[in-house]
Design a protein around this motif. Structure first.
Motif, PDB file in Angstrom:
ATOM      1  N   VAL A  30       0.822  -1.221   0.000  1.00  0.00           N
ATOM      2  CA  VAL A  30       0.000   0.000   0.000  1.00  0.00           C
ATOM      3  C   VAL A  30       0.855   1.269   0.000  1.00  0.00           C
ATOM      4  CG1 VAL A  30      -1.977  -1.099   1.110  1.00  0.00           C
ATOM      5  CG2 VAL A  30      -0.205  -0.042   2.521  1.00  0.00           C
ATOM      6  N   SER A  31       2.115   1.171   0.386  1.00  0.00           N
ATOM      7  CA  SER A  31       2.972   2.360   0.439  1.00  0.00           C
ATOM      8  C   SER A  31       3.276   2.925  -0.948  1.00  0.00           C
ATOM      9  CB  SER A  31       4.279   2.043   1.158  1.00  0.00           C
ATOM     10  OG  SER A  31       5.053   1.110   0.418  1.00  0.00           O
ATOM     11  N   VAL A  32       3.094   2.114  -1.998  1.00  0.00           N
ATOM     12  CA  VAL A  32       3.389   2.601  -3.350  1.00  0.00           C
ATOM     13  C   VAL A  32       2.129   2.982  -4.115  1.00  0.00           C
ATOM     14  CG1 VAL A  32       5.487   1.209  -3.475  1.00  0.00           C
ATOM     15  CG2 VAL A  32       3.354   0.315  -4.452  1.00  0.00           C
ATOM     16  N   VAL A  33       0.972   2.848  -3.464  1.00  0.00           N
ATOM     17  CA  VAL A  33      -0.287   3.149  -4.146  1.00  0.00           C
ATOM     18  C   VAL A  33      -0.429   4.659  -4.337  1.00  0.00           C
ATOM     19  CG1 VAL A  33      -2.808   3.104  -3.948  1.00  0.00           C
ATOM     20  CG2 VAL A  33      -1.468   1.078  -3.352  1.00  0.00           C
ATOM     21  N   THR A  34      -0.601   5.049  -5.582  1.00  0.00           N
ATOM     22  CA  THR A  34      -0.837   6.451  -5.938  1.00  0.00           C
ATOM     23  C   THR A  34      -1.979   6.495  -6.941  1.00  0.00           C
ATOM     24  OG1 THR A  34       0.710   6.359  -7.797  1.00  0.00           O
ATOM     25  CG2 THR A  34       1.605   7.033  -5.650  1.00  0.00           C
ATOM     26  N   ALA A  92     -17.713  -8.095  -6.368  1.00  0.00           N
ATOM     27  CA  ALA A  92     -17.869  -6.669  -6.042  1.00  0.00           C
ATOM     28  C   ALA A  92     -16.839  -6.222  -5.018  1.00  0.00           C
ATOM     29  CB  ALA A  92     -19.281  -6.408  -5.533  1.00  0.00           C
ATOM     30  N   GLN A  93     -16.390  -7.153  -4.169  1.00  0.00           N
ATOM     31  CA  GLN A  93     -15.418  -6.786  -3.135  1.00  0.00           C
ATOM     32  C   GLN A  93     -14.066  -6.385  -3.722  1.00  0.00           C
ATOM     33  OE1 GLN A  93     -14.911  -8.911   0.498  1.00  0.00           O
ATOM     34  NE2 GLN A  93     -16.921  -9.867   0.371  1.00  0.00           N
ATOM     35  N   LYS A  94     -13.764  -6.854  -4.914  1.00  0.00           N
ATOM     36  CA  LYS A  94     -12.466  -6.522  -5.503  1.00  0.00           C
ATOM     37  C   LYS A  94     -12.385  -5.028  -5.814  1.00  0.00           C
ATOM     38  CE  LYS A  94     -12.683 -11.193  -6.978  1.00  0.00           C
ATOM     39  NZ  LYS A  94     -13.353 -12.090  -7.902  1.00  0.00           N
ATOM     40  N   THR A  95     -13.478  -4.481  -6.362  1.00  0.00           N
ATOM     41  CA  THR A  95     -13.494  -3.050  -6.624  1.00  0.00           C
ATOM     42  C   THR A  95     -13.559  -2.262  -5.322  1.00  0.00           C
ATOM     43  OG1 THR A  95     -14.657  -3.514  -8.687  1.00  0.00           O
ATOM     44  CG2 THR A  95     -14.616  -1.229  -7.962  1.00  0.00           C
ATOM     45  N   MET A  96     -14.261  -2.801  -4.321  1.00  0.00           N
ATOM     46  CA  MET A  96     -14.264  -2.157  -2.998  1.00  0.00           C
ATOM     47  C   MET A  96     -12.830  -1.996  -2.490  1.00  0.00           C
ATOM     48  SD  MET A  96     -17.265  -4.175  -0.954  1.00  0.00           S
ATOM     49  CE  MET A  96     -18.765  -4.673  -1.800  1.00  0.00           C
ATOM     50  N   GLY A  97     -12.026  -3.047  -2.653  1.00  0.00           N
ATOM     51  CA  GLY A  97     -10.640  -2.997  -2.202  1.00  0.00           C
ATOM     52  C   GLY A  97      -9.837  -1.923  -2.916  1.00  0.00           C
ATOM     53  N   ILE A  98     -10.071  -1.775  -4.228  1.00  0.00           N
ATOM     54  CA  ILE A  98      -9.356  -0.767  -5.020  1.00  0.00           C
ATOM     55  C   ILE A  98      -9.706   0.644  -4.540  1.00  0.00           C
ATOM     56  CG2 ILE A  98      -9.230   0.296  -7.310  1.00  0.00           C
ATOM     57  CD1 ILE A  98      -7.589  -2.189  -7.166  1.00  0.00           C
ATOM     58  N   ILE A  99     -11.012   0.915  -4.386  1.00  0.00           N
ATOM     59  CA  ILE A  99     -11.434   2.252  -3.949  1.00  0.00           C
ATOM     60  C   ILE A  99     -10.969   2.526  -2.527  1.00  0.00           C
ATOM     61  CG2 ILE A  99     -13.433   3.727  -3.468  1.00  0.00           C
ATOM     62  CD1 ILE A  99     -14.904   2.329  -5.741  1.00  0.00           C
ATOM     63  N   ALA A 100     -11.066   1.509  -1.665  1.00  0.00           N
ATOM     64  CA  ALA A 100     -10.676   1.685  -0.263  1.00  0.00           C
ATOM     65  C   ALA A 100      -9.188   2.008  -0.124  1.00  0.00           C
ATOM     66  CB  ALA A 100     -11.031   0.439   0.540  1.00  0.00           C
ATOM     67  N   VAL A 101      -8.334   1.316  -0.890  1.00  0.00           N
ATOM     68  CA  VAL A 101      -6.899   1.590  -0.784  1.00  0.00           C
ATOM     69  C   VAL A 101      -6.567   2.957  -1.378  1.00  0.00           C
ATOM     70  CG1 VAL A 101      -6.077   0.550  -2.969  1.00  0.00           C
ATOM     71  CG2 VAL A 101      -4.631   0.497  -0.938  1.00  0.00           C
ATOM     72  N   ALA A 139      -5.707   9.619   2.375  1.00  0.00           N
ATOM     73  CA  ALA A 139      -5.805  10.018   3.787  1.00  0.00           C
ATOM     74  C   ALA A 139      -4.448   9.957   4.483  1.00  0.00           C
ATOM     75  CB  ALA A 139      -6.809   9.124   4.504  1.00  0.00           C
ATOM     76  N   GLY A 140      -3.394   9.725   3.733  1.00  0.00           N
ATOM     77  CA  GLY A 140      -2.055   9.688   4.301  1.00  0.00           C
ATOM     78  C   GLY A 140      -1.678   8.360   4.918  1.00  0.00           C
ATOM     79  N   ARG A 141      -2.443   7.310   4.586  1.00  0.00           N
ATOM     80  CA  ARG A 141      -2.187   5.953   5.095  1.00  0.00           C
ATOM     81  C   ARG A 141      -2.147   5.915   6.626  1.00  0.00           C
ATOM     82  NH1 ARG A 141       0.989   6.949   0.678  1.00  0.00           N
ATOM     83  NH2 ARG A 141       0.576   5.656  -1.156  1.00  0.00           N
ATOM     84  N   GLN A 142      -3.039   6.682   7.222  1.00  0.00           N
ATOM     85  CA  GLN A 142      -3.115   6.736   8.681  1.00  0.00           C
ATOM     86  C   GLN A 142      -4.229   5.821   9.181  1.00  0.00           C
ATOM     87  OE1 GLN A 142      -0.847   8.564  10.492  1.00  0.00           O
ATOM     88  NE2 GLN A 142       0.070   9.003   8.492  1.00  0.00           N
ATOM     89  N   GLY A 143      -4.013   5.191  10.331  1.00  0.00           N
ATOM     90  CA  GLY A 143      -5.042   4.353  10.931  1.00  0.00           C
ATOM     91  C   GLY A 143      -5.168   3.007  10.257  1.00  0.00           C
ATOM     92  N   GLU A 144      -6.291   2.333  10.523  1.00  0.00           N
ATOM     93  CA  GLU A 144      -6.522   0.974  10.012  1.00  0.00           C
ATOM     94  C   GLU A 144      -7.181   1.016   8.645  1.00  0.00           C
ATOM     95  OE1 GLU A 144      -8.839  -3.150  11.395  1.00  0.00           O
ATOM     96  OE2 GLU A 144      -8.815  -1.374  12.693  1.00  0.00           O
ATOM     97  N   PHE A 145      -6.743   0.108   7.766  1.00  0.00           N
ATOM     98  CA  PHE A 145      -7.348   0.000   6.432  1.00  0.00           C
ATOM     99  C   PHE A 145      -8.757  -0.571   6.567  1.00  0.00           C
ATOM    100  CE2 PHE A 145      -8.328  -2.583   2.682  1.00  0.00           C
ATOM    101  CZ  PHE A 145      -8.165  -1.635   1.674  1.00  0.00           C
TER     102      PHE A 145
END
Length: 336
Positions: free
Chosen positions: A78-82, A196-205, A211-217
C-alpha cells in the motif's frame, strides 16, 4: 508537464473509473450467474438478469470484507499506491475485459484486475512492491477454483442421479426446474459477494492513500453500496455473447445438471469469499459445467471450447499487467 488535475478531482475521477470497471465486471460476468438457468430454459434471459442482479446487490448483507482487504492491501504494498498506479491498474483491467467481452471469451475480470495491479506496481517500483502471499493465493485459485467446482458438480450429479434413479425423467425435470431458482440465487449471491469486493478494495486503498495511510485500512459503507449497485447494474445489462459460450457451447445442460453446476460453483465461491481468496467466478462455473458434462460422458464436453477458455485464463493476468504497465508509462504527463 506536472499534475494537470487537482488531487480531489483526480480521486473522484478514479472512483468513477473503478465503478465503471465494476459495472463492466457485472456485464462481463453476467453469464456466470445466469448461463445455466438460461440454457436449461428455466428462465428467459431478461428475467434471469433481473433475478441475478437482485442477488448480486444483496450479497454485501451476507459476506464479510475479506476479499476486499486482500485486493486492497494484499497484492501490492500500500505504500506505493498512488493515483497513477490505480489509474493504470484499472485501465489495464478494463482494456482486457472489453477485448474479451467483444470476442465472447469468458475470461476473468478478477484476475484482470489483479494483473493490472501487479503490472502497475511493477512499472512504478519493481518486484519489491509485490505482496507474494496474496499473489500466490490468487494465482493458485486459477487452478483451485475450477477444480473444486468440477469435483463438487460431478459429485452432486452422481448423488442426485442415484437418488432419482427410479423417478420418471419428466418428474425429475419438474423438480429441478424449481430447484434451479435456488441454485441460481446462491450462485449470484456468491458472485456478488466475491467480485464486487475486488473493486471495494481498489477504492478503499485509494482513499487510504489519500488520507495519508493513517489508521486501520477499512472499507466505508458508501463504497460497499456503490460497488454492489454498479455490479448489479452491469449484470442487469447482461453479457449475451458470453452467456452463449458458457450456457451451450461447452456442453448441453438439463435442469438437474444446471442445478448441480450452480450449486457446486456456489459452494466454491462461498468458501473462497470466507477465506478472502479473490477467485474467478468465470473459472468456477466453467469447471462446474465441465464437471456435469463429464459425468454424463467425456464426449459430452466440447473440449476444444474448454481448451480455448483455459488459454484465456492463463494469459489474462500477464496481458492485463502489460496493458497496465503501458497505461502507467503513458499517464505520467497528467498523474503522479
Amino acid at each position: 508537464m506536472g499534475a494537470l488535475v487537482s488531487t480531489s478531482a483526480t480521486l473522484w475521477v478514479l472512483v468513477a473509473i473503478a465503478l465503471a470497471f465494476d459495472f463492466l465486471n457485472g456485464l462481463h460476468d453476467a453469464a456466470n450467474s445466469i448461463a445455466t438457468i438460461v440454457s436449461t430454459r428455466v428462465l428467459k434471459p431478461r428475467y434471469a438478469v433481473i433475478w441475478a442482479s437482485f442477488f448480486n446487490f444483496v450479497a454485501f448483507l451476507v459476506f464479510g470484507l475479506h476479499v476486499a482487504k486482500t485486493v486492497g492491501a494484499g497484492i501490492i504494498d500500500v505504500s506505493v499506491v498512488t493515483d497513477r498506479v490505480i489509474f493504470a491498474a484499472l485501465t489495464g483491467a478494463i482494456v482486457w475485459n472489453v477485448v474479451t467481452w467483444l470476442a465472447g471469451i469468458p475470461s476473468s475480470s478478477s484476475h484482470a484486475l489483479v494483473g493490472g495491479l501487479i503490472g502497475a506496481g511493477l512499472a512504478k517500483a519493481g518486484l519489491k512492491v509485490i505482496v507474494w502471499a496474496g499473489v500466490t493465493k490468487t494465482a493458485s485459485a486459477i487452478v483451485g477454483s475450477p477444480a473444486l467446482g468440477f469435483v463438487l458438480a460431478l459429485g452432486l450429479v452422481l448423488i442426485v442421479s442415484w437418488i432419482f434413479v427410479k423417478v420418471r425423467p419428466s418428474a425429475v425435470d419438474r423438480v429441478f426446474r424449481s430447484l434451479q431458482f435456488v441454485s441460481a440465487s446462491l450462485y449470484s449471491l456468491g458472485h456478488g459477494g466475491n467480485d464486487a469486493q475486488k473493486t471495494m478494495g481498489i477504492i478503499a486503498v485509494l482513499l487510504y492513500a489519500h488520507a495519508g495511510r493513517q489508521g486501520e485500512f477499512n472499507v466505508p459503507l458508501w463504497v460497499i453500496l456503490a460497488c454492489q449497485t454498479a455490479m448489479a447494474l452491469g449484470t442487469l445489462f447482461g453479457g449475451w455473447r458470453i452467456v452463449h459460450t458458457m450456457g451451450s457451447k461447452i456442453t448441453r445442460l438439463s435442469p438437474m445438471q444446471g442445478f448441480c453446476a450452480e450449486t457446486g460453483g456456489a459452494i466454491t465461491l462461498f468458501l473462497a469469499t470466507y477465506f478472502g481468496v479473490p477467485v474467478s467466478t468465470t473459472h468456477t462455473i466453467t469447471g462446474a459445467i465441465v464437471g456435469v458434462g463429464a459425468a454424463r460422458r467425456t464426449s459430452a464436453v466440447r473440449w476444444g471450447v474448454a481448451r480455448s477458455i483455459v488459454i484465456a485464463w492463463i494469459v489474462t493476468m500477464p496481458m492485463a499487467g502489460l496493458a497496465a504497465a503501458a497505461a502507467y508509462a503513458l499517464s505520467g504527463g497528467f498523474l503522479q
